[in-house]
Write a protein that holds these residues in place. Structure first.
Motif, PDB file in Angstrom:
ATOM      1  N   MET A 272      36.752  38.203  12.906  1.00  0.00           N
ATOM      2  CA  MET A 272      35.781  38.043  13.974  1.00  0.00           C
ATOM      3  C   MET A 272      35.864  39.248  14.894  1.00  0.00           C
ATOM      4  SD  MET A 272      35.147  34.863  16.606  1.00  0.00           S
ATOM      5  CE  MET A 272      36.462  35.014  17.793  1.00  0.00           C
ATOM      6  N   ALA A 273      34.721  39.743  15.290  1.00  0.00           N
ATOM      7  CA  ALA A 273      34.645  40.851  16.237  1.00  0.00           C
ATOM      8  C   ALA A 273      35.135  40.382  17.601  1.00  0.00           C
ATOM      9  CB  ALA A 273      33.212  41.350  16.336  1.00  0.00           C
ATOM     10  N   GLU A 274      35.406  41.326  18.474  1.00  0.00           N
ATOM     11  CA  GLU A 274      35.855  40.989  19.820  1.00  0.00           C
ATOM     12  C   GLU A 274      34.793  40.150  20.525  1.00  0.00           C
ATOM     13  OE1 GLU A 274      36.966  43.238  23.934  1.00  0.00           O
ATOM     14  OE2 GLU A 274      37.566  44.187  22.059  1.00  0.00           O
ATOM     15  N   ALA A 275      35.236  39.064  21.170  1.00  0.00           N
ATOM     16  CA  ALA A 275      34.319  38.161  21.864  1.00  0.00           C
ATOM     17  C   ALA A 275      34.699  38.104  23.337  1.00  0.00           C
ATOM     18  CB  ALA A 275      34.385  36.772  21.249  1.00  0.00           C
ATOM     19  N   SER A 276      33.677  38.021  24.191  1.00  0.00           N
ATOM     20  CA  SER A 276      33.919  37.962  25.626  1.00  0.00           C
ATOM     21  C   SER A 276      32.731  37.295  26.310  1.00  0.00           C
ATOM     22  CB  SER A 276      34.131  39.370  26.186  1.00  0.00           C
ATOM     23  OG  SER A 276      32.954  40.148  26.005  1.00  0.00           O
ATOM     24  N   VAL A 277      32.894  37.061  27.601  1.00  0.00           N
ATOM     25  CA  VAL A 277      31.821  36.538  28.450  1.00  0.00           C
ATOM     26  C   VAL A 277      31.772  37.420  29.681  1.00  0.00           C
ATOM     27  CG1 VAL A 277      31.055  34.594  29.855  1.00  0.00           C
ATOM     28  CG2 VAL A 277      32.052  34.175  27.609  1.00  0.00           C
ATOM     29  N   ARG A 278      30.559  37.708  30.128  1.00  0.00           N
ATOM     30  CA  ARG A 278      30.388  38.529  31.323  1.00  0.00           C
ATOM     31  C   ARG A 278      29.189  38.015  32.109  1.00  0.00           C
ATOM     32  NH1 ARG A 278      25.853  41.193  30.355  1.00  0.00           N
ATOM     33  NH2 ARG A 278      25.356  41.990  28.292  1.00  0.00           N
ATOM     34  N   PRO A 279      29.111  38.385  33.399  1.00  0.00           N
ATOM     35  CA  PRO A 279      27.905  38.034  34.158  1.00  0.00           C
ATOM     36  C   PRO A 279      26.692  38.727  33.546  1.00  0.00           C
ATOM     37  CG  PRO A 279      29.693  38.661  35.637  1.00  0.00           C
ATOM     38  CD  PRO A 279      30.142  39.017  34.238  1.00  0.00           C
ATOM     39  N   ALA A 280      25.573  38.030  33.531  1.00  0.00           N
ATOM     40  CA  ALA A 280      24.333  38.601  33.012  1.00  0.00           C
ATOM     41  C   ALA A 280      23.780  39.632  33.980  1.00  0.00           C
ATOM     42  CB  ALA A 280      23.308  37.497  32.784  1.00  0.00           C
ATOM     43  N   VAL A 281      23.076  40.598  33.434  1.00  0.00           N
ATOM     44  CA  VAL A 281      22.355  41.606  34.218  1.00  0.00           C
ATOM     45  C   VAL A 281      20.877  41.489  33.838  1.00  0.00           C
ATOM     46  CG1 VAL A 281      24.347  43.148  34.442  1.00  0.00           C
ATOM     47  CG2 VAL A 281      22.800  43.391  32.486  1.00  0.00           C
ATOM     48  N   PRO A 282      19.980  42.012  34.686  1.00  0.00           N
ATOM     49  CA  PRO A 282      18.543  41.865  34.401  1.00  0.00           C
ATOM     50  C   PRO A 282      18.131  42.293  32.998  1.00  0.00           C
ATOM     51  CG  PRO A 282      18.832  42.607  36.642  1.00  0.00           C
ATOM     52  CD  PRO A 282      20.198  42.650  36.001  1.00  0.00           C
ATOM     53  N   SER A 283      18.763  43.306  32.453  1.00  0.00           N
ATOM     54  CA  SER A 283      18.377  43.757  31.112  1.00  0.00           C
ATOM     55  C   SER A 283      18.750  42.751  30.017  1.00  0.00           C
ATOM     56  CB  SER A 283      18.997  45.126  30.811  1.00  0.00           C
ATOM     57  OG  SER A 283      20.403  45.040  30.821  1.00  0.00           O
ATOM     58  N   ASP A 284      19.515  41.709  30.346  1.00  0.00           N
ATOM     59  CA  ASP A 284      19.843  40.651  29.384  1.00  0.00           C
ATOM     60  C   ASP A 284      18.751  39.601  29.273  1.00  0.00           C
ATOM     61  OD1 ASP A 284      22.475  41.540  28.695  1.00  0.00           O
ATOM     62  OD2 ASP A 284      23.268  40.631  30.541  1.00  0.00           O
ATOM     63  N   ALA A 285      17.785  39.601  30.187  1.00  0.00           N
ATOM     64  CA  ALA A 285      16.819  38.507  30.284  1.00  0.00           C
ATOM     65  C   ALA A 285      16.049  38.264  28.982  1.00  0.00           C
ATOM     66  CB  ALA A 285      15.857  38.752  31.434  1.00  0.00           C
ATOM     67  N   GLU A 286      15.592  39.313  28.330  1.00  0.00           N
ATOM     68  CA  GLU A 286      14.827  39.122  27.098  1.00  0.00           C
ATOM     69  C   GLU A 286      15.685  38.513  26.004  1.00  0.00           C
ATOM     70  OE1 GLU A 286      12.537  42.487  25.782  1.00  0.00           O
ATOM     71  OE2 GLU A 286      11.737  42.814  27.796  1.00  0.00           O
ATOM     72  N   GLU A 287      16.920  38.943  25.904  1.00  0.00           N
ATOM     73  CA  GLU A 287      17.808  38.405  24.871  1.00  0.00           C
ATOM     74  C   GLU A 287      18.189  36.957  25.198  1.00  0.00           C
ATOM     75  OE1 GLU A 287      19.833  38.846  21.170  1.00  0.00           O
ATOM     76  OE2 GLU A 287      18.092  39.740  22.115  1.00  0.00           O
ATOM     77  N   ILE A 288      18.391  36.639  26.469  1.00  0.00           N
ATOM     78  CA  ILE A 288      18.668  35.257  26.873  1.00  0.00           C
ATOM     79  C   ILE A 288      17.483  34.374  26.513  1.00  0.00           C
ATOM     80  CG2 ILE A 288      18.946  33.752  28.890  1.00  0.00           C
ATOM     81  CD1 ILE A 288      20.696  36.020  30.101  1.00  0.00           C
TER      82      ILE A 288
END
Length: 185
Positions: free
Chosen positions: A1-17
């Motif tokens: 498995m590749a490295e996994a993490s969680v981070r706060p979203a930024v505006p550029s994440d909106a389309e992917e979300i």
């Protein structure tokens, strides 16, 4: 498995979300929502709504990442008073310190890899830092996978049920409540 993490979203994440949300709903909720409701979901409208939430709140949004891919997300913030109310409409005594996990989704193809737990743990940590003492969430009664996920995180059904109008079809949801201190195995 590749490295996994969680981070706060930024505006550029909106389309992917928005993509994750709509693809997950289209895959997991076809039996819960009428076809017309699922077909009417708009990627552009969802992306705009998520961008506004990320930039303005009131919820905080977090993104699960595995390798180069965004694979899930969670939105949590202060619970509106009516979300904490009992069946008679009386708000919870601790309404000022209740957080609402309004959305927690991991794309099905990325499931069972710990992303949901990491998302809930980070959201819980952020909500505790903001003064929350417990969390609540609403889950469709027929969504057995999400109910089981929250129950594994030691959240419990508190007996409160609501029925939403999902495009002319009733959608019954159960409220769960639990700790914001999530222990990852």
């Amino acid at each position: 498995m590749a490295e996994a993490s969680v981070r706060p979203a930024v505006p550029s994440d909106a389309e992917e979300i928005a993509r994750i949300q709509l693809e997950t709903w289209r895959a997991a909720y076809t039996d819960l929502l009428p076809p017309a409701v699922v077909e009417a979901l708009s990627d552009d409208e969802a992306a705009l709504a998520w961008r506004q939430t990320i930039e303005q709140g009131p919820a905080q949004v977090f993104v699960a990442v595995e390798g180069a891919y965004r694979v899930g997300f969670c939105a949590a913030g202060p619970a509106p008073q009516d979300e904490t109310a009992d069946a008679a409409g009386t708000p919870a005594k601790d309404v000022e310190t209740v957080a609402l996990v309004s959305t927690l989704l991991v794309e099905p193809r990325w499931g069972r890899r710990g992303h949901g737990g990491r998302l809930l743990a980070m959201a819980g940590e952020a909500m505790r830092a903001a003064g929350a003492t417990r969390g609540i969430t609403w889950v469709p009664e027929q969504d057995k996978a999400s109910l089981a996920f929250f129950e594994r995180a030691s959240w419990v059904r508190d007996g409160t049920v609501r029925t939403l109008d999902a495009g002319g079809r009733p959608l019954r949801e159960l409220r769960l409540t639990g700790t914001l201190r999530i222990e990852l195995a």
